[in-house]
Motif scaffolding. Sequence first.
Motif, PDB file in Angstrom:
ATOM      1  N   GLN A 127       0.811  -1.221   0.000  1.00 16.89           N
ATOM      2  CA  GLN A 127       0.000   0.000   0.000  1.00 16.89           C
ATOM      3  C   GLN A 127       0.845   1.272   0.000  1.00 16.89           C
ATOM      4  N   SER A 128       2.153   1.137  -0.216  1.00 11.40           N
ATOM      5  CA  SER A 128       3.072   2.263  -0.065  1.00 11.40           C
ATOM      6  C   SER A 128       2.625   3.505  -0.835  1.00 11.40           C
ATOM      7  N   GLU A 129       2.160   3.334  -2.039  1.00 15.38           N
ATOM      8  CA  GLU A 129       1.800   4.489  -2.860  1.00 15.38           C
ATOM      9  C   GLU A 129       0.552   5.201  -2.350  1.00 15.38           C
ATOM     10  N   ARG A 130      -0.238   4.525  -1.527  1.00 18.13           N
ATOM     11  CA  ARG A 130      -1.481   5.110  -1.027  1.00 18.13           C
ATOM     12  C   ARG A 130      -1.346   5.672   0.383  1.00 18.13           C
ATOM     13  N   ASP A 133       3.417   9.962   3.233  1.00 15.56           N
ATOM     14  CA  ASP A 133       4.835   9.731   3.517  1.00 15.56           C
ATOM     15  C   ASP A 133       5.131   9.716   5.014  1.00 15.56           C
ATOM     16  N   LYS A 136       4.045   6.494   6.485  1.00 17.52           N
ATOM     17  CA  LYS A 136       5.005   5.444   6.112  1.00 17.52           C
ATOM     18  C   LYS A 136       6.214   5.471   7.032  1.00 17.52           C
ATOM     19  N   ALA A 159      10.643  -0.208  -1.462  1.00 17.96           N
ATOM     20  CA  ALA A 159       9.211  -0.040  -1.715  1.00 17.96           C
ATOM     21  C   ALA A 159       8.675   1.291  -1.195  1.00 17.96           C
ATOM     22  N   CYS A 160       9.211   1.766  -0.064  1.00 19.19           N
ATOM     23  CA  CYS A 160       8.625   2.922   0.613  1.00 19.19           C
ATOM     24  C   CYS A 160       9.394   4.219   0.409  1.00 19.19           C
ATOM     25  N   GLY A 161      10.642   4.118  -0.024  1.00 20.91           N
ATOM     26  CA  GLY A 161      11.407   5.338  -0.290  1.00 20.91           C
ATOM     27  C   GLY A 161      12.585   5.509   0.646  1.00 20.91           C
TER      28      GLY A 161
END
Length: 217
Positions: A127-130, A133, A136, A159-161
Amino acid sequence: MGSPQLPEALKALLETVGLPEASFSWRTDPWLSFPWSVQVGSWGLLYGEVDAPEIEWVRALCQLRLSHPPIPVAYPQDPQTASAEVLTYAWSLNRILHGIHLDRSLAQLGYDTNDSKRLTQEQLMAQSERIPDYIKALLLLELLYRGIEVSWQKELQAACGEDEMRAAHQLNLACIRPEDPDRTLLQVHHFGLKISGSDEPTLRTGVQIQLSDGRQV
């Protein structure tokens, strides 16, 4: 409180965990702004997908069983009218501080805590993109505090940045004091507000902290 429409999987576990149905309010619709198999608010709110893994149900029930005090907790000023941002932020704050307690409870009940950590990781990556930040970063901090392998950290960063993982490591060093849960929660909240961007005013007025002695700040 409670509901006659509880999923059978959940009903079967209430006695095992030792939690009365009247201890929480069952939601038939998710309340987070992104998919998550079991969603639990430490102020008594619970939602879960029918096919959610058993260990996730147990973890949620154990979280609802935690006593506040003596364990500090973040909660919305008004759970009934709170925005999704406030509910999500309080949820993520509590996952950090409560994670260690819940891993101990799972182990005592015979569950593998690595299975629980892996499910958290998989959902976060999926779900990282949703996920905002700053949320996350807080969920990454939860996993760092609970203890995960370096290889898992690399997967999460991909995946998360990189920025979010860097923020989680910085928060881990600056805020986490296992011997002082009150300070830990207050510090994470302090820095969480700083990285929340345009949501900061809403979160600052919408989230309250109850310390281990019951004081509210």
